[in-house]
Scaffold this active site. Structure first.
Site, short mmCIF file in Angstrom:
data_model
loop_
_atom_site.label_atom_id
_atom_site.label_comp_id
_atom_site.label_asym_id
_atom_site.label_seq_id
_atom_site.Cartn_x
_atom_site.Cartn_y
_atom_site.Cartn_z
N CYS A 1 -18.57 -44.36 -2.29
CA CYS A 1 -19.04 -44.93 -3.56
C CYS A 1 -20.31 -45.73 -3.29
CB CYS A 1 -17.94 -45.82 -4.10
SG CYS A 1 -18.34 -46.70 -5.62
N HIS B 1 0.81 -33.22 -9.83
CA HIS B 1 0.19 -33.53 -8.54
C HIS B 1 -1.27 -33.92 -8.66
CE1 HIS B 1 3.56 -31.00 -6.45
NE2 HIS B 1 3.98 -32.17 -6.87
N GLN C 1 2.33 -27.99 -11.21
CA GLN C 1 2.23 -28.57 -9.88
C GLN C 1 0.86 -28.29 -9.28
OE1 GLN C 1 5.90 -26.38 -8.61
NE2 GLN C 1 6.53 -28.37 -7.87
N CYS D 1 -20.63 -48.69 -3.87
CA CYS D 1 -20.20 -50.00 -3.36
C CYS D 1 -19.78 -49.93 -1.90
CB CYS D 1 -19.05 -50.54 -4.21
SG CYS D 1 -17.44 -49.83 -3.79
N THR E 1 -2.09 -18.31 -7.64
CA THR E 1 -2.41 -17.34 -6.58
C THR E 1 -3.02 -16.07 -7.18
OG1 THR E 1 -0.08 -16.65 -6.62
CG2 THR E 1 -0.75 -18.07 -4.81
N ASN F 1 9.41 -15.18 -11.52
CA ASN F 1 9.05 -15.42 -10.12
C ASN F 1 9.34 -14.16 -9.31
OD1 ASN F 1 7.93 -17.49 -8.46
ND2 ASN F 1 9.87 -17.61 -7.38
ZN ZN Z 1 -16.79 -48.37 -5.43
#
Ligand code: ZN
Length: 251
Positions: free
Chosen positions: A159, A130, A112, A161, A37, A222
């Protein structure tokens, strides 16, 4: 206030943190949204009401596995708007942690956050619980894509594909990467010092990972009280960038 050698005046807590860093060389940093932040990246969990004005669903709903597959258009609208903050720059905390890794003090950063700011600052052993906005892959053929493809495409990124490109970001309803979790647990378990910063430890699995710590010093930086404060032997209620900007990285 405390007067360190060289005439630098710091608070008693920062002086204590410096002393602990000076006396140990296996330090692990565990960071949450509060670390970013200060680089201007909003914490989507904060209740500032920003998101409610523009989106029909709360961020926790949009950023879920089920929502991704059911309403991919809306997911990517929110994702591009709120989750991709690639113009943000590392702040003093990111930079000092990278320096502390290079002088052999910090062994791992468990984060995180998905913004890649620790790597941008020069940190190497970064365990991203994460995931990261910088990694994306096709759900059909597995081909990997960088951030630009997702950022610069319109609607749902596809993609070659024909498959949907999904960010390697852990959504609500998805499991965390086992390998990353194991490496984080091991790093925390072996650490002499654990510095927890910018997180209230309320988001799973933060609190359970902290339980692996068996070292000498648990430090919490914190602005607001966090869940493991009672176990901490040093609590610093100052902005994390400001704290780390006062720390000197030396071997
Ligand atoms: Zn693909």
């Amino acid at each position: 206030m405390y007067n360190l050698k060289g005439g630098v005046v710091v608070t008693k807590e920062v002086a204590e943190l410096q002393k602990i860093i000076d006396n140990h060389d296996n330090i692990v940093f565990f960071g949450g949204a509060g670390v970013s932040t200060e680089s201007g990246i909003p914490d989507f969990r904060s209740k500032d009401g920003l998101y409610n004005q523009k989106y029909k669903y709360p961020p926790e709903t949009i950023l879920s596995n089920m929502f991704f597959y059911r309403r991919p258009e809306e997911f990517f609208r929110f994702y591009r708007d709120k989750m991709i903050c690639d113009t943000a720059k590392p702040n003093a905390a990111h930079l000092k942690l990278a320096e502390l890794e290079h002088v052999g003090k910090v062994k791992a950063i468990v984060t995180q956050n998905i913004d890649g700011l620790h790597q941008m600052a020069g940190s190497e052993n970064v365990l991203e619980l994460h995931g990261s906005i910088y990694r994306n892959h096709c759900k059909k053929c597995g081909r990997e894509y960088g951030l630009d493809t997702v950022k610069n495409s319109e609607g749902v990124p596809k993609c070659e594909c024909g498959g949907i490109i999904k960010p390697d970001v852990v959504l609500y309803g998805e499991n965390l990467n086992d390998d990353v979790m194991n490496r984080a647990a091991k790093a925390i378990n072996e650490a002499q010092v654990l510095i927890v910063g910018g997180t209230s430890l309320s988001v799973w699995p933060a609190a359970s990972l902290i339980d692996y710590f068996r070292g000498n010093h648990l430090i919490v930086i914190n602005k607001t009280p966090a869940e493991r404060d009672s176990f901490a032997d040093l609590i610093i209620r100052e902005p994390i960038g400001g704290v780390f900007s006062q720390i000197v990285a030396k071997k």
